[in-house]
Enzyme design. Structure first.
Site, PDB file in Angstrom:
ATOM      1  N   HIS A   1       0.822  -1.218   0.000  1.00 54.89           N
ATOM      2  CA  HIS A   1       0.000   0.000   0.000  1.00 54.89           C
ATOM      3  C   HIS A   1       0.850   1.260   0.000  1.00 54.89           C
ATOM      4  CE1 HIS A   1      -1.901  -3.437   2.017  1.00 54.89           C
ATOM      5  NE2 HIS A   1      -2.898  -3.152   1.210  1.00 54.89           N
TER       6      HIS A   1
ATOM      7  N   ASP B   1     -14.423   5.670   1.241  1.00 54.32           N
ATOM      8  CA  ASP B   1     -13.236   5.437   0.422  1.00 54.32           C
ATOM      9  C   ASP B   1     -12.013   6.163   1.008  1.00 54.32           C
ATOM     10  OD1 ASP B   1     -11.415   5.157  -1.636  1.00 54.32           O
ATOM     11  OD2 ASP B   1     -12.368   6.666  -2.918  1.00 54.32           O
TER      12      ASP B   1
ATOM     13  N   HIS C   1      -8.780   5.954  -0.265  1.00 54.82           N
ATOM     14  CA  HIS C   1      -7.648   6.142  -1.195  1.00 54.82           C
ATOM     15  C   HIS C   1      -7.443   7.627  -1.447  1.00 54.82           C
ATOM     16  CE1 HIS C   1      -8.753   1.948  -2.150  1.00 54.82           C
ATOM     17  NE2 HIS C   1      -7.451   1.825  -2.222  1.00 54.82           N
TER      18      HIS C   1
HETATM   19  C1  SCD Z   1       6.479 -23.874   0.874  1.00 51.32           C
HETATM   20  N1  SCD Z   1       6.725 -24.708   1.879  1.00 51.32           N
HETATM   21  C2  SCD Z   1       7.890 -25.297   1.660  1.00 51.32           C
HETATM   22  C3  SCD Z   1       8.356 -24.792   0.428  1.00 51.32           C
HETATM   23  N2  SCD Z   1       7.459 -23.922  -0.032  1.00 51.32           N
HETATM   24  N3  SCD Z   1       8.588 -26.197   2.347  1.00 51.32           N
HETATM   25  C4  SCD Z   1       9.761 -26.593   1.839  1.00 51.32           C
HETATM   26  N4  SCD Z   1      10.271 -26.165   0.648  1.00 51.32           N
HETATM   27  C5  SCD Z   1       9.598 -25.257  -0.075  1.00 51.32           C
HETATM   28  N5  SCD Z   1      10.088 -24.844  -1.208  1.00 51.32           N
HETATM   29  C6  SCD Z   1       5.845 -24.957   3.046  1.00 51.32           C
HETATM   30  C7  SCD Z   1       5.741 -23.731   3.931  1.00 51.32           C
HETATM   31  O1  SCD Z   1       6.735 -23.701   4.921  1.00 51.32           O
HETATM   32  C8  SCD Z   1       4.357 -23.884   4.519  1.00 51.32           C
HETATM   33  O2  SCD Z   1       4.367 -24.769   5.586  1.00 51.32           O
HETATM   34  C9  SCD Z   1       3.584 -24.545   3.400  1.00 51.32           C
HETATM   35  O3  SCD Z   1       4.542 -25.167   2.559  1.00 51.32           O
HETATM   36  C10 SCD Z   1       2.783 -23.502   2.584  1.00 51.32           C
HETATM   37  O4  SCD Z   1       3.682 -22.636   1.938  1.00 51.32           O
HETATM   38  P1  SCD Z   1       3.792 -21.080   2.207  1.00 51.32           P
HETATM   39  O5  SCD Z   1       5.046 -20.636   1.580  1.00 51.32           O
HETATM   40  O6  SCD Z   1       3.596 -20.728   3.630  1.00 51.32           O
HETATM   41  O7  SCD Z   1       2.588 -20.571   1.291  1.00 51.32           O
HETATM   42  P2  SCD Z   1       1.168 -20.029   1.689  1.00 51.32           P
HETATM   43  O8  SCD Z   1       0.456 -20.963   2.560  1.00 51.32           O
HETATM   44  O9  SCD Z   1       0.526 -19.648   0.430  1.00 51.32           O
HETATM   45  O10 SCD Z   1       1.498 -18.711   2.550  1.00 51.32           O
HETATM   46  C11 SCD Z   1       2.157 -17.639   1.937  1.00 51.32           C
HETATM   47  C12 SCD Z   1       2.344 -16.516   2.940  1.00 51.32           C
HETATM   48  C13 SCD Z   1       0.985 -16.142   3.534  1.00 51.32           C
HETATM   49  C14 SCD Z   1       3.239 -16.985   4.083  1.00 51.32           C
HETATM   50  C15 SCD Z   1       2.990 -15.338   2.251  1.00 51.32           C
HETATM   51  O11 SCD Z   1       1.082 -15.164   4.544  1.00 51.32           O
HETATM   52  C16 SCD Z   1       0.008 -15.673   2.495  1.00 51.32           C
HETATM   53  O12 SCD Z   1      -0.607 -16.463   1.807  1.00 51.32           O
HETATM   54  N6  SCD Z   1      -0.192 -14.380   2.330  1.00 51.32           N
HETATM   55  C17 SCD Z   1      -1.189 -13.847   1.425  1.00 51.32           C
HETATM   56  C18 SCD Z   1      -1.602 -12.508   1.821  1.00 51.32           C
HETATM   57  C19 SCD Z   1      -2.624 -11.940   0.868  1.00 51.32           C
HETATM   58  O13 SCD Z   1      -3.271 -12.647   0.112  1.00 51.32           O
HETATM   59  N7  SCD Z   1      -2.853 -10.678   0.912  1.00 51.32           N
HETATM   60  C20 SCD Z   1      -3.783  -9.955   0.037  1.00 51.32           C
HETATM   61  C21 SCD Z   1      -3.652  -8.513   0.254  1.00 51.32           C
HETATM   62  P3  SCD Z   1       4.213 -24.254   7.085  1.00 51.32           P
HETATM   63  O14 SCD Z   1       3.000 -23.383   7.097  1.00 51.32           O
HETATM   64  O15 SCD Z   1       4.064 -25.466   7.890  1.00 51.32           O
HETATM   65  O16 SCD Z   1       5.443 -23.462   7.374  1.00 51.32           O
HETATM   66  C22 SCD Z   1      -4.538  -7.752  -0.673  1.00 51.32           C
HETATM   67  C23 SCD Z   1      -4.539  -6.282  -0.475  1.00 51.32           C
HETATM   68  O17 SCD Z   1      -4.218  -5.735   0.581  1.00 51.32           O
HETATM   69  C24 SCD Z   1      -4.937  -5.532  -1.684  1.00 51.32           C
HETATM   70  C25 SCD Z   1      -4.865  -4.055  -1.612  1.00 51.32           C
HETATM   71  C26 SCD Z   1      -5.922  -3.382  -0.795  1.00 51.32           C
HETATM   72  O18 SCD Z   1      -6.955  -3.965  -0.500  1.00 51.32           O
HETATM   73  O19 SCD Z   1      -5.707  -2.219  -0.439  1.00 51.32           O
END
Ligand code: SCD
Length: 677
Positions: free
Chosen positions: A202, A561, A563
Site C-alpha cells: 500500500h 473510500d 484512497h
Molecule cells: C512452501 N513450503 C515449503 C516450500 N514452499 N517447504 C519446503 N520447501 C519449499 N520450497 C511450506 C511452507 O513452509 C508452509 O508450511 C507450506 O509449505 C505452505 O507454503 P507457504 O510458503 O507458507 O505458502 P502459503 O500458505 O501460500 O502462505 C504464503 C504466505 C501467507 C506466508 C505469504 O502469509 C500468504 O498467503 N499471504 C497472502 C496474503 C494476501 O493474500 N494478501 C492480500 C492482500 P508451514 O506453514 O508449515 O510453514 C490484498 C490487499 O491488501 C490488496 C490491496 C488493498 O486492498 O488495499
C-alpha cells in the site's frame, strides 16, 4: 530508483558479504527454502470478493477449479470500518469493493462447500480485525474444522492504515494492542495461521519507491515486534507466523532486489533481537502486481505490465502472488479478465521452466550489487526513523506522509512532462480505443438482502446472551491484560454482529479521525523548466487577473473510500498552478462538504472516488448542495469511473470526469475552461 551503472563486473560484488550464501540458509537473501519452487511453486492467490457471500463463494470455487491454489478475501469498505450493512454511514459503500460480511452467518455462507482444512485463506482485514478473525474461527468451528487445521493469513497490519490505506477504526495505540492480542491468541490457538501480513504494497500504491516501501514495512514490523515481545512472547514462538506483503511495480530490477534485500534485513533484525530458529528468521512473503501501474487508457496493455511485474515477484522469490486483472483501472474484474490474470501465473509456473531454479538471478554482478545498494538505502531510512524516535513518532511528525507524497508527486510530474514513459498515456497514444465490458454490482440488491438478514439474525438470537457477551467485550477493552480476540469470539458465537462488536469496543476506544493535507511547492518545482506547465500556469494567471483573486477549489473525499493518493496529487498540482486549494477530511458527509463550501468563495468542487460508489454519493452531495450551489461551482469527479456512468454524472450536474491517468495539464485546462464559461 536505486542508482545504476551502465555495466557491472566482478569488481562490483567482490566485497559483498553474502554472495556465497545459498537459498534456504540464513540470511535467506536467496530465498526462504532450499528447493524453492522445485519443491512447491508459489501459491496462486487471487484477491477476490464482491457483492454478497454467495457471489464471492461462487467466485472462490471458480478460482479453485481453474487453477487458483489459495483464497484471498476482499471485504467491502463498510466491513473494513466496522459498520454493519444497515448503518446509515455505510449505505453507498456496501458490497462495492469487496464482500459484505455482517455476522458469522455471512462468513459461513462465504465458505460453504469449501474445505477449510485443505484450502488456506487470506483475509485482508485490519480495522475490524477482531470480529472478522472471530467470525472465521467460529465458522470453522461450526463446520467441524479443528482450529489447528485452519490455515491462512490475516493482514492485521494497522500501522500502515494510518500512513496510507486509511481503513482504521481506533487510534494507533489501542489499535496496536488489538494487533498484539490477535498475534498472541493465534500463536497459541491457531498454530498454522499467519497472524500478520506486514504490508509494503500500500505504500507503493500511494507513491513510495521500492526502498521507501521496504523501509516503512520493516519499521512497522519493528514496532509490532516491540509490542508483541513486551508481552513476554518468545520470538521463536510467534515470528514464523508473521508474514510480509509487497507490491511489485514496473521497476523490474529494483523490485527483484527489494525482495532479496527484504529477506536479508528481516533475518538481521530478528537475529539481533535474539531469535534462534531458522523458521523465525526466514521471511515469507506475498506479492501483488501494482494496481497503480494499470492504465485506463488502452487497458489491454495492462496484461503485459502485469506479466512483467509477476515475473519480478517470482524472480524475487515470493511465496504467494496476486496478479491484477487488466481492467482494474476501469472497474472490478470481469470473469474473463480474472481468468486471464490467473492464467498469467499458471503460464509462468507451468510453461516457462522458471520454477526449476532457485534464485536464478543469484550471482549476477548487477543484481547482487543492486540488492546490496537497496539494503543500504533501506538501512539509511531506518536510521532516520530511529533518530526520530521510531515509526510512531515519524508518523505523528508527518515525515512518513511527506516522504510518500513527495515521491508520488515526483513520479506524477515525470509522467506529466514525459520523462517517465507510459505507453498509451504519454507516448504512442491511440485514438480508437476499444473499451472492454466491465462488471457491474447490484449493490442496492445486496444492501436490501443484508438488511433483511441482519433483521432475521436479531429476531432469532438469544438477546440476553448477546448483550452479556458485548458487555464483557467492553469491560475487556478497559483491561490491558484481557485478550480482546478471545472475548470477540464469544460475542460472535452468540451471534453479535460485526457492527455491534465494534460499538462495544468504541465504548472504551474512540473512533479515530485523521487530518487531511497535501504538499505545496513540490510538483511545480519538478516542472519549473517545462514549457507545457508554464503555459498552463499562464492560463491560470490570466484567469486570476479576470477574477481579481486566485481561483479557489475544494477537493473532497466522500463515503468510506480511503484512497487519497489521487486527491492529494491533484491538490498539489492545482496549488502549484496558482489555485487556492483545500481538501476535506476523508469520509466527509454531504453536510460537512456544504459547511466547507459556505465558509469560503469556492469556484470549483472536485470529488474523488475510487470505491465504485460514485453514482449514489455524487447524487446525494449535489442534492444536498442544491441547484444554486451547483450552478455557481464547476463540479469535477476523478477516480475509477466506468465510461457508461459518465452520462448519469453529467445529468446530475457534473462538468467533467477525470479517469486514472489524466494529466495535471488536462485537469487544469478543463477546469479553467469550465470556470471561465
Ligand atoms: C512452501 N513450503 C515449503 C516450500 N514452499 N517447504 C519446503 N520447501 C519449499 N520450497 C511450506 C511452507 O513452509 C508452509 O508450511 C507450506 O509449505 C505452505 O507454503 P507457504 O510458503 O507458507 O505458502 P502459503 O500458505 O501460500 O502462505 C504464503 C504466505 C501467507 C506466508 C505469504 O502469509 C500468504 O498467503 N499471504 C497472502 C496474503 C494476501 O493474500 N494478501 C492480500 C492482500 P508451514 O506453514 O508449515 O510453514 C490484498 C490487499 O491488501 C490488496 C490491496 C488493498 O486492498 O488495499
Amino acid at each position: 530508483m536505486v542508482e545504476r551503472k551502465p555495466f557491472y563486473s566482478a569488481d562490483d560484488i567482490r566485497h559483498l558479504e553474502y554472495q556465497h550464501s545459498r537459498p534456504g540458509e540464513a540470511p535467506f537473501l536467496r530465498g526462504p527454502f532450499t528447493q524453492m519452487y522445485r519443491h512447491k511453486p508459489w501459491t496462486i492467490r487471487q484477491y477476490t470478493g464482491f457483492a454478497n457471500a454467495e457471489a464471492s463463494n461462487a467466485a472462490f470455487k471458480q478460482t479453485l477449479a481453474e487453477g487458483g491454489q489459495g483464497l484471498s478475501v476482499a471485504f467491502d469498505l463498510a466491513t473494513h470500518l466496522g459498520f454493519d450493512s444497515d448503518h446509515p454511514a455505510a449505505q453507498a459503500d456496501v458490497a462495492r469493493t469487496g464482500v459484505a460480511i455482517d455476522s458469522v452467518e455471512d462468513m459461513k455462507r462465504l465458505f460453504a462447500g469449501i474445505d477449510l482444512s485443505r484450502v488456506s485463506v487470506s483475509m485482508t482485514m485490519n480495522g475490524a480485525v477482531l470480529p472478522i478473525m472471530a467470525a472465521f474461527i467460529v465458522a470453522g468451528e461450526e463446520s467441524g474444522v479443528a482450529r489447528e487445521q485452519l490455515r491462512g493469513t490475516i493482514q492485521n497490519d494497522i500501522l500502515k492504515e494510518f500512513m496510507v490505506r486509511n481503513t482504521y477504526i481506533f487510534a494507533p495505540k489501542p489499535s496496536l494492542r488489538i494487533c498484539a492480542d490477535v498475534v498472541d491468541y493465534l500463536s497459541h490457538a491457531l498454530p498454522n495461521f499467519n497472524s500478520m501480513s506486514i504490508s509494503g504494497y500500500h505504500f507503493q500504491e500511494a507513491g513510495a519507491e521500492p526502498a521507501l516501501e521496504l523501509a516503512l514495512t520493516l519499521a512497522n514490523a519493528r514496532a509490532y515486534l516491540d509490542a508483541i515481545s513486551a508481552r513476554g512472547l518468545d520470538l521463536d514462538h510467534f515470528c514464523h507466523r508473521l508474514s510480509f506483503f509487497f507490491g511489485v511495480g514496473m521497476n523490474f530490477f529494483d523490485e527483484i532486489a527489494k525482495l532479496r534485500a527484504a529477506r536479508l534485513l528481516w533475518c538481521e533484525e530478528v537475529e539481533h533481537r535474539g531469535a534462534r530458529s531458522d523458521r523465525a528468521k526466514r521471511m515469507k512473503m506475498h506479492c501483488q502486481t501494482s494496481g497503480w501501474s494499470l492504465t485506463a487508457q488502452e487497458p489491454h496493455n495492462n496484461l503485459i505490465r502485469t506479466t512483467i511485474e509477476a515475473m519480478a515477484g517470482v524472480f524475487g522469490g515470493t511465496q504467494s502472488l496476486h496478479t491484477n486483472a487488466y481492467d482494474e483501472a476501469l472497474s472490478l474484474p470481469t470473469e474473463h479478465s480474472a481468468r486471464l490474470a490467473r492464467n498469467t501465473q499458471l503460464i509462468l509456473q507451468q510453461e516457462t521452466g522458471i520454477c526449476d531454479v532457485a534464485d536464478p538471478w543469484g550471482g549476477s554482478y548487477m543484481m547482487e550489487s543492486l540488492t546490496q545498494q537497496m539494503a543500504d538505502k533501506v538501512r539509511d531510512y531506518l536510521r532516520q526513523i530511529d533518530a526520530m524516535g521510531g515509526i510512531l513518532a515519524a508518523l505523528e511528525s508527518g515525515w512518513v506522509s511527506e516522504q510518500i507524497h513527495g515521491q508520488a508527486l515526483r513520479a506524477q510530474s515525470r509522467i506529466d512532462n514525459g520523462q517517465r514513459p507510459i505507453i498509451g498515456v504519454n507516448r504512442f497514444v491511440s485514438d480508437d480505443e476499444a473499451r472492454p465490458p466491465v462488471r457491474a454490482i447490484d449493490a442496492d440488491e445486496v444492501l436490501h438482502q443484508q438488511r433483511q438478514r441482519l433483521q432475521r439474525l436479531k429476531e432469532t438470537r438469544d438477546t440476553s446472551r448477546v448483550e452479556a457477551a458485548l458487555a464483557d467485550l467492553t469491560t475487556a477493552a478497559a483491561s490491558p491484560t484481557a485478550n480482546l480476540l478471545a472475548f470477540t469470539i464469544e460475542a460472535i458465537r452468540a451471534r453479535a454482529t460485526l457492527g455491534e462488536c465494534t460499538q462495544a469496543l468504541l465504548k472504551q476506544m474512540r473512533r479515530h479521525q485523521a487530518d487531511a493535507h497535501y504538499l505545496a511547492g513540490r510538483y511545480g518545482l519538478e516542472r519549473r523548466q517545462d514549457t507545457q506547465w508554464r503555459s498552463v500556469r499562464r492560463e491560470v494567471d490570466a484567469y486570476h487577473q479576470l477574477l481579481g483573486r486566485a481561483p479557489r477549489a475544494l477537493l473532497v473525499k466522500l463515503g468510506l473510500d480511503g484512497h487519497d493518493r489521487g486527491v492529494r496529487l491533484v491538490a498539489s498540482g492545482l496549488k502549484d498552478a496558482g489555485f487556492d486549494v483545500d481538501i476535506s477530511a476523508l469520509f466527509s458527509t454531504p453536510e460537512q462538504v456544504q459547511r466547507m463550501l459556505d465558509s469560503a468563495p469556492y469556484d470549483a468542487l472536485g470529488i474523488s472516488l475510487l470505491s465504485g460508489a460514485h453514482l449514489p454519493l455524487v447524487e446525494q452531495l449535489l442534492n444536498t448542495l442544491g441547484p444554486q450551489s451547483c450552478d455557481r461551482l464547476g463540479v469535477f469527479v476523478g477516480g475509477i469511473i466506468p465510461d457508461q456512468d459518465i452520462p448519469a454524472l453529467t445529468a446530475m450536474g457534473v462538468d467533467a470526469v477525470f479517469p486514472p491517468g489524466s494529466s495535471m495539464e488536462a485537469i487544469i485546462r478543463k477546469l479553467i475552461t469550465v470556470l471561465a464559461d
